[in-house]
Write an enzyme that holds these catalytic residues in place. Structure first.
Site, PDB file in Angstrom:
ATOM      1  N   LYS A 112      50.769  35.835  52.543  1.00 50.31           N
ATOM      2  CA  LYS A 112      49.996  35.626  51.320  1.00 50.31           C
ATOM      3  C   LYS A 112      49.628  36.951  50.670  1.00 50.31           C
ATOM      4  O   LYS A 112      49.687  37.089  49.444  1.00 50.31           O
ATOM      5  CB  LYS A 112      48.745  34.794  51.613  1.00 50.31           C
ATOM      6  CG  LYS A 112      49.110  33.338  51.851  1.00 50.31           C
ATOM      7  CD  LYS A 112      47.918  32.451  52.083  1.00 50.31           C
ATOM      8  CE  LYS A 112      48.391  30.998  52.094  1.00 50.31           C
ATOM      9  NZ  LYS A 112      47.529  30.113  52.847  1.00 50.31           N
ATOM     10  N   LYS A 191      63.450  24.426  48.803  1.00 44.71           N
ATOM     11  CA  LYS A 191      62.347  23.585  49.290  1.00 44.71           C
ATOM     12  C   LYS A 191      61.414  23.248  48.118  1.00 44.71           C
ATOM     13  O   LYS A 191      61.040  24.134  47.344  1.00 44.71           O
ATOM     14  CB  LYS A 191      61.571  24.366  50.367  1.00 44.71           C
ATOM     15  CG  LYS A 191      60.359  23.623  50.871  1.00 44.71           C
ATOM     16  CD  LYS A 191      59.477  24.473  51.765  1.00 44.71           C
ATOM     17  CE  LYS A 191      58.202  23.690  52.020  1.00 44.71           C
ATOM     18  NZ  LYS A 191      57.009  24.348  52.273  1.00 44.71           N
ATOM     19  N   LYS A 194      54.952  23.551  45.035  1.00 44.57           N
ATOM     20  CA  LYS A 194      54.290  23.670  43.731  1.00 44.57           C
ATOM     21  C   LYS A 194      54.424  25.076  43.163  1.00 44.57           C
ATOM     22  O   LYS A 194      54.400  25.254  41.959  1.00 44.57           O
ATOM     23  CB  LYS A 194      52.824  23.234  43.800  1.00 44.57           C
ATOM     24  CG  LYS A 194      51.953  24.032  44.723  1.00 44.57           C
ATOM     25  CD  LYS A 194      50.533  23.485  44.691  1.00 44.57           C
ATOM     26  CE  LYS A 194      49.740  23.955  45.893  1.00 44.57           C
ATOM     27  NZ  LYS A 194      50.185  23.393  47.170  1.00 44.57           N
TER      28      LYS A 194
HETATM   29  P1  ADP Z   1      53.408  23.674  48.615  1.00 43.14           P
HETATM   30  O1  ADP Z   1      54.619  24.303  49.263  1.00 43.14           O
HETATM   31  O2  ADP Z   1      53.767  22.869  47.425  1.00 43.14           O
HETATM   32  O3  ADP Z   1      52.320  24.695  48.345  1.00 43.14           O
HETATM   33  P2  ADP Z   1      51.718  22.902  50.787  1.00 43.14           P
HETATM   34  O4  ADP Z   1      52.041  24.151  51.535  1.00 43.14           O
HETATM   35  O5  ADP Z   1      50.367  22.776  50.166  1.00 43.14           O
HETATM   36  O6  ADP Z   1      52.827  22.658  49.680  1.00 43.14           O
HETATM   37  O7  ADP Z   1      52.001  21.683  51.771  1.00 43.14           O
HETATM   38  C1  ADP Z   1      51.119  20.662  52.101  1.00 43.14           C
HETATM   39  C2  ADP Z   1      51.805  19.759  53.105  1.00 43.14           C
HETATM   40  O8  ADP Z   1      53.011  19.176  52.552  1.00 43.14           O
HETATM   41  C3  ADP Z   1      52.247  20.485  54.380  1.00 43.14           C
HETATM   42  O9  ADP Z   1      51.986  19.633  55.492  1.00 43.14           O
HETATM   43  C4  ADP Z   1      53.739  20.684  54.217  1.00 43.14           C
HETATM   44  O10 ADP Z   1      54.407  20.680  55.462  1.00 43.14           O
HETATM   45  C5  ADP Z   1      54.148  19.477  53.358  1.00 43.14           C
HETATM   46  N1  ADP Z   1      55.256  19.872  52.451  1.00 43.14           N
HETATM   47  C6  ADP Z   1      55.154  20.671  51.366  1.00 43.14           C
HETATM   48  N2  ADP Z   1      56.354  20.822  50.741  1.00 43.14           N
HETATM   49  C7  ADP Z   1      57.246  20.113  51.476  1.00 43.14           C
HETATM   50  C8  ADP Z   1      58.659  19.865  51.357  1.00 43.14           C
HETATM   51  N3  ADP Z   1      59.374  20.365  50.355  1.00 43.14           N
HETATM   52  N4  ADP Z   1      59.248  19.088  52.289  1.00 43.14           N
HETATM   53  C9  ADP Z   1      58.520  18.551  53.307  1.00 43.14           C
HETATM   54  N5  ADP Z   1      57.197  18.740  53.473  1.00 43.14           N
HETATM   55  C10 ADP Z   1      56.547  19.509  52.578  1.00 43.14           C
END
Ligand code: ADP
Ligand code: TRP
Length: 326
Positions: A112, A191, A194
């Site tokens: 981060k 992947k 957001k």
């Molecule tokens: P982002 O990558 O959008 O910031 P987060 O890190 O906030 O998402 O993820 C929140 C939850 O959603 C976590 O448990 C993560 O493993 C799951 N998750 C996020 N993106 C994916 C994805 N593309 N495929 C599968 N699981 C995901």
């Protein structure tokens, strides 16, 4: 006794299909089998959100999203982290037995900061707050993606340090429940995230969602040629929505040739609507009933706080912290 499973979600904006298939749908499915604790990590979010109204709105959004996709407050505890203030008290106590070196090894902190986030004490100590979330209710299992496994191992370490100093078995050491869900690809094939601008949001308007699905990147194999379903981003999404039989039929159509990517995208858009349409309606109803949602959150918080207070009594008593009136 049913196992206690705990999951925290940071209130950080709009959910996408990756969050749904990778995390939330599994939490909802687990509510029958486990004693489920699902909370909104609003203290964690202070590391990134510095606007009160935004934080309030995003906090409420997480609750609306979970309730809309089927979390049943009669089965699972849904609550705000801030309704269990013992969490911050335990954070301090854990930090007094945790070496700085442990936190310096946290990969997510380094990532981060490398991506430009301010290296605040809050971000540095984030794993201690996360450990307190988990330990405060004697959690057995924490479902996480690979990126969070280190934080759960650190939590078990911190519980071990505390128990080593003050007495065995005071804090329960949890285990990570590794999520075996596939990574959901975004419209560009990376992947879905957001932060990558490639997401298909769960609660976008039907029109926008369809537009996003129709714009998924595909290769340029001509319609008449045979195609490989397993390298196709559209197929990766299709299989999440469709029955195994339908998925197999589409795989055959891919291989046979004569199928355009537009056809399969249209089907994904239909299946998206079949699944998400009812969630969207439920969410719209909940938005109109803010008092009901607030009741669920405060009631969840009240019940979980009672559990947290038991653990905190144990902890305070072990380390000689006296709080008047107890
Ligand atoms: P982002 O990558 O959008 O910031 P987060 O890190 O906030 O998402 O993820 C929140 C939850 O959603 C976590 O448990 C993560 O493993 C799951 N998750 C996020 N993106 C994916 C994805 N593309 N495929 C599968 N699981 C995901
Ligand atoms: N760190 C998690 C994330 O960024 C959110 C979180 C906070 C959490 N406390 C937790 C997850 C406790 C599991 C258990 O996604």
């Amino acid at each position: 006794m049913r196992k206690r499973v705990l999951h925290g979600t940071q209130p950080s904006g709009k959910l996408h299909l990756g969050n749904y298939f990778g995390a939330m749908s599994q939490h909802v499915a687990g509510q029958d089998e486990f004693e489920s604790f699902i909370f909104i990590a609003n203290y964690h979010a202070l590391n990134t959100i510095h606007d009160a109204e935004t934080l309030r709105q995003f906090t409420l959004d997480v609750a609306l999203d979970y309730l809309a996709v089927g979390l049943d407050p009669e089965k699972a505890y849904l609550y705000r982290q801030s309704d269990v203030p013992e969490v911050t008290e335990l954070t301090w106590i854990l930090s007094t037995v945790t070496g700085k070196g442990l936190l310096e090894r946290a990969v997510s902190y380094k990532d981060k900061v490398a991506r430009g986030q301010a290296a605040s004490m809050g971000l540095f100590c984030y794993p201690v707050l996360q450990a307190a979330d988990i330990l405060i209710v004697d959690s057995d299992l924490v479902p996480v993606g690979k990126d969070q496994v280190q934080h759960i191992e650190m939590t078990a370490d911190m519980a071990g340090y505390f128990n080593g100093v003050y007495g065995a078995d005071l804090l329960k050491q949890p285990a990570a429940k590794l999520n075996d869900a596939a990574i959901v690809p975004g419209i560009d094939g990376e992947k879905m995230s957001k932060s990558y601008g490639n997401a298909i949001e769960l609660f976008d308007t039907p029109k926008n969602a369809k537009k996003r699905i129709m714009s998924i990147k595909t290769d340029s194999t001509p319609v008449e040629d045979s195609k490989n379903p397993h390298t196709c981003n559209v197929f990766a999404l299709l299989r999440l929505f469709a029955s195994p039989e339908e998925t197999a039929e589409w795989a055959t159509r891919y291989r046979a040739g004569g199928m355009g990517y537009g056809d399969v995208k249209k089907r994904v858009a239909e299946l998206f609507e079949e699944l998400i349409g009812p969630f969207r309606e439920k969410r719209e109803q909940l938005v109109k009933d803010a008092a009901y949602v607030e009741d669920i959150l405060s009631e969840g918080g009240r019940k979980v706080r009672a559990e947290a207070q038991k653990v905190m009594e144990r902890v305070r008593s072990a380390c000689g912290i006296v709080v008047s009136g107890r």
